[in-house]
Design a protein around this motif. Structure first.
Motif, short mmCIF file in Angstrom:
data_model
loop_
_atom_site.label_atom_id
_atom_site.label_comp_id
_atom_site.label_asym_id
_atom_site.label_seq_id
_atom_site.Cartn_x
_atom_site.Cartn_y
_atom_site.Cartn_z
N MET A 155 0.84 -1.24 -0.07
CA MET A 155 -0.04 0.02 0.09
C MET A 155 0.95 1.23 0.04
O MET A 155 1.84 1.13 0.79
CB MET A 155 -0.83 0.02 1.26
CG MET A 155 -1.64 1.32 1.44
SD MET A 155 -2.88 1.66 0.09
CE MET A 155 -3.77 0.30 0.21
N ALA A 156 0.47 1.99 -1.00
CA ALA A 156 1.36 3.44 -0.74
C ALA A 156 0.29 4.61 -0.89
O ALA A 156 -0.76 4.50 -1.58
CB ALA A 156 2.14 3.72 -2.03
N LEU A 209 5.40 4.24 -6.24
CA LEU A 209 4.39 3.68 -6.99
C LEU A 209 4.74 2.19 -7.19
O LEU A 209 4.05 1.47 -7.33
CB LEU A 209 4.51 4.09 -8.48
CG LEU A 209 3.96 5.61 -8.77
CD1 LEU A 209 4.22 6.37 -9.79
CD2 LEU A 209 2.35 5.47 -8.41
N LYS A 210 5.98 1.73 -6.63
CA LYS A 210 6.52 0.45 -6.80
C LYS A 210 6.06 -0.41 -5.67
O LYS A 210 6.45 -1.61 -5.31
CB LYS A 210 8.13 0.27 -7.20
CG LYS A 210 8.40 0.91 -8.55
CD LYS A 210 10.15 0.86 -8.48
CE LYS A 210 10.35 1.77 -10.11
NZ LYS A 210 11.88 1.87 -9.96
N ALA A 211 5.83 0.49 -4.67
CA ALA A 211 6.00 -0.12 -3.20
C ALA A 211 4.71 -1.01 -2.90
O ALA A 211 4.96 -1.84 -1.98
CB ALA A 211 5.85 1.00 -2.08
N GLY A 212 3.66 -1.09 -3.53
CA GLY A 212 2.51 -1.72 -3.06
C GLY A 212 1.62 -2.04 -4.24
O GLY A 212 1.80 -1.87 -5.36
N SER A 213 0.50 -3.08 -3.77
CA SER A 213 -0.22 -3.25 -5.04
C SER A 213 -1.28 -2.30 -5.21
O SER A 213 -2.02 -2.38 -6.21
CB SER A 213 -1.13 -4.73 -4.40
OG SER A 213 -1.96 -4.48 -3.18
N VAL A 214 -1.54 -1.34 -4.23
CA VAL A 214 -2.30 -0.30 -4.55
C VAL A 214 -1.76 1.13 -4.24
O VAL A 214 -1.06 1.30 -3.31
CB VAL A 214 -3.60 -0.44 -3.69
CG1 VAL A 214 -4.63 0.85 -3.82
CG2 VAL A 214 -4.32 -1.60 -3.88
N GLY A 260 9.71 5.42 -13.78
CA GLY A 260 9.29 3.87 -14.24
C GLY A 260 7.94 4.02 -14.81
O GLY A 260 7.33 3.02 -15.34
N GLY A 261 7.11 5.19 -14.78
CA GLY A 261 5.96 5.03 -15.48
C GLY A 261 4.73 4.53 -14.45
O GLY A 261 5.01 4.14 -13.45
N LEU A 262 3.79 4.38 -15.33
CA LEU A 262 2.56 3.95 -14.26
C LEU A 262 2.25 2.45 -14.98
O LEU A 262 0.96 2.10 -14.70
CB LEU A 262 1.21 5.01 -14.66
CG LEU A 262 1.64 6.22 -14.12
CD1 LEU A 262 0.43 7.17 -14.57
CD2 LEU A 262 1.69 6.17 -12.67
N ASP A 263 2.74 1.78 -15.92
CA ASP A 263 2.29 0.55 -16.46
C ASP A 263 1.82 -0.33 -15.51
O ASP A 263 3.04 -0.78 -14.49
CB ASP A 263 3.33 0.00 -17.49
CG ASP A 263 2.70 -1.05 -18.15
OD1 ASP A 263 1.51 -1.14 -18.59
OD2 ASP A 263 3.60 -2.09 -18.41
N GLY A 264 0.80 -0.91 -15.10
CA GLY A 264 0.53 -1.95 -14.18
C GLY A 264 0.04 -1.61 -12.77
O GLY A 264 -0.18 -2.21 -12.17
N VAL A 265 0.35 -0.18 -12.64
CA VAL A 265 0.05 0.41 -11.43
C VAL A 265 -1.57 0.39 -11.13
O VAL A 265 -2.16 0.90 -11.99
CB VAL A 265 0.54 1.84 -11.18
CG1 VAL A 265 0.15 2.39 -10.11
CG2 VAL A 265 2.02 1.63 -11.23
N MET A 266 -1.90 0.09 -9.79
CA MET A 266 -3.43 0.17 -9.47
C MET A 266 -3.36 1.60 -8.66
O MET A 266 -3.08 1.90 -7.85
CB MET A 266 -3.82 -0.95 -8.55
CG MET A 266 -5.32 -1.02 -8.20
SD MET A 266 -6.27 -0.95 -9.12
CE MET A 266 -7.20 0.49 -9.50
#
Length: 287
Positions: A1-2, A52-57, A77-83
Motif C-alpha cells: 500500500m502506498a 508507485l512500486k511499493a505496493g499493490s495499490v 518507471g511510469g504507471l504501467d500496471g499500477v493500481m
C-alpha cells in the motif's frame, strides 16, 4: 500500500492503513509531513516512482488533478500496471479525463471521493465513494475497507465526483434552511439550541418523503398526493413576507419561489413539489 500526498487527509488515510495492519509506504514533496507516520511504522519513499512500486495499490490524495498529473509524470518507471486510486477532489469531467490519462499510461484506475473529515477516517462514519471498473474495486475492496465505509457506484469514473457534489448540495441546502429558520426565531428571542431539535425533526420528516418523490421524478409523473405546487408557493410567499417583516434576509425563499413561479407559469401548479426537477435540470438564468 502506498499513499502519495500527506496533507491532513492523506496522513489520515495512511494512518488508517497502518492501524489496520497494512504495510504502508508514503511520499510527500515536503518529507517532514511523514515523520509521525514513519514513527508509526510507515516507510518513506525517496521518490514518487519508488512509492508507485511499493505496493499493490497506490492512493493519491493531493491538491487537485493537475497536481496529480505533475507528480505522477515525475515517475521514471511510469504507471504501467499500477493500481491507481485517486481520492483527489475534482469534478466529474476531470475524473473521466484522469481515467483516460491513466489508461493511456497502462495504469488501472479508480476515481473516488471522501465524504468525511480527516478525524473520521478509519471509522464506519467515513464514507468513501469509488467509481470505475468494478473488477478493480472488487479486487481491493477489503483493503480499502480500512478507510471506512467503502461504496462502489458504477463503471463511469465520474460518478464518485457527481455523488460528492450532490451530497454537498444536500448538506448546504439543509444548513441554509436551518440558518434561515434560526434567524427568524432569534427575532423573537428563541436561541439556536432551542430551535435545533425541532429543525432536526422537520429534516428527518422531509427525508422520509424522498423515496416516494424519487419514484415520481423517475416516472416523470407528479400527482399532488400531499400538496400542489401552487399551495407550496403560497407558503413560500408567507415565508418571504415574514422574513422581510422581521428584518431577516429573504434571498433564499425568494429564489425558491421564483423557481416555483416559473413551473406554475408553465402549467405545473397542480402537480406535486418534485415537478421542480424540470427547473433544476435547466441551465441557470441570468436575471
Amino acid at each position: 500500500m502506498a499513499v502519495i500526498g500527506l496533507g491532513l487527509m492523506g496522513r489520515a488515510l495512511a494512518a488508517a492503513f497502518l492501524k489496520a495492519g497494512h504495510p504502508t509506504t508514503v511520499w510527500n514533496r515536503t518529507a517532514g509531513k511523514a515523520d509521525q507516520l514513519v514513527a508509526e511504522g510507515a516507510r518513506l519513499a525517496p521518490s514518487v516512482g519508488e512509492a508507485l512500486k511499493a505496493g499493490s495499490v497506490t492512493i493519491v490524495c493531493v491538491t487537485d488533478y493537475q497536481a496529480m498529473y505533475e507528480l505522477l509524470s515525475e515517475s521514471e518507471g511510469g504507471l504501467d500496471g499500477v493500481m491507481l486510486i485517486n481520492l483527489t477532489s475534482g469534478d466529474s469531467g476531470q475524473a473521466r479525463e484522469a481515467a483516460r490519462w491513466a489508461e493511456r499510461r497502462g495504469a488501472h484506475y479508480l476515481d473516488g471521493a471522501i465524504m468525511a473529515i480527516p478525524s473520521a477516517i478509519g471509522t464506519a462514519e467515513a464514507v468513501i465513494l469509488h467509481s470505475g471498473p468494478e473488477s478493480f474495486f472488487e479486487e481491493h475492496e477489503s483493503t480499502l475497507g480500512a478507510l471506512g465505509t467503502v461504496t462502489y457506484l458504477g463503471a463511469d469514473p465520474g460518478l464518485a465526483s457527481l455523488y460528492d457534489v450532490a451530497g454537498l448540495a444536500m448538506m448546504w441546502s439543509v444548513l441554509n434552511a436551518w440558518l434561515q429558520g434560526t434567524a427568524l426565531l432569534r427575532t423573537a428571542g428563541v436561541d439556536a439550541v432551542t430551535y435545533a431539535p425541532f429543525a432536526r425533526q422537520i429534516a428527518a420528516t422531509v427525508a422520509e418523503w424522498l423515496p416516494e418523490y424519487a419514484e415520481q421524478v423517475d416516472a416523470g409523473a407528479f400527482p399532488a398526493e400531499v400538496s400542489a405546487l401552487e399551495t407550496d408557493a403560497r407558503a413560500m410567499a408567507h415565508l418571504i413576507e415574514e422574513s422581510e417583516a422581521v428584518g431577516v434576509n429573504a434571498e433564499l425563499p425568494k429564489l425558491m419561489k421564483a423557481m416555483a413561479d416559473r413551473a406554475i407559469a408553465a402549467g405545473h401548479g397542480g402537480e406535486q413539489y418534485p415537478v421542480l426537477i424540470g427547473e433544476f435540470s435547466r441551465p441557470g438564468r441570468d436575471d
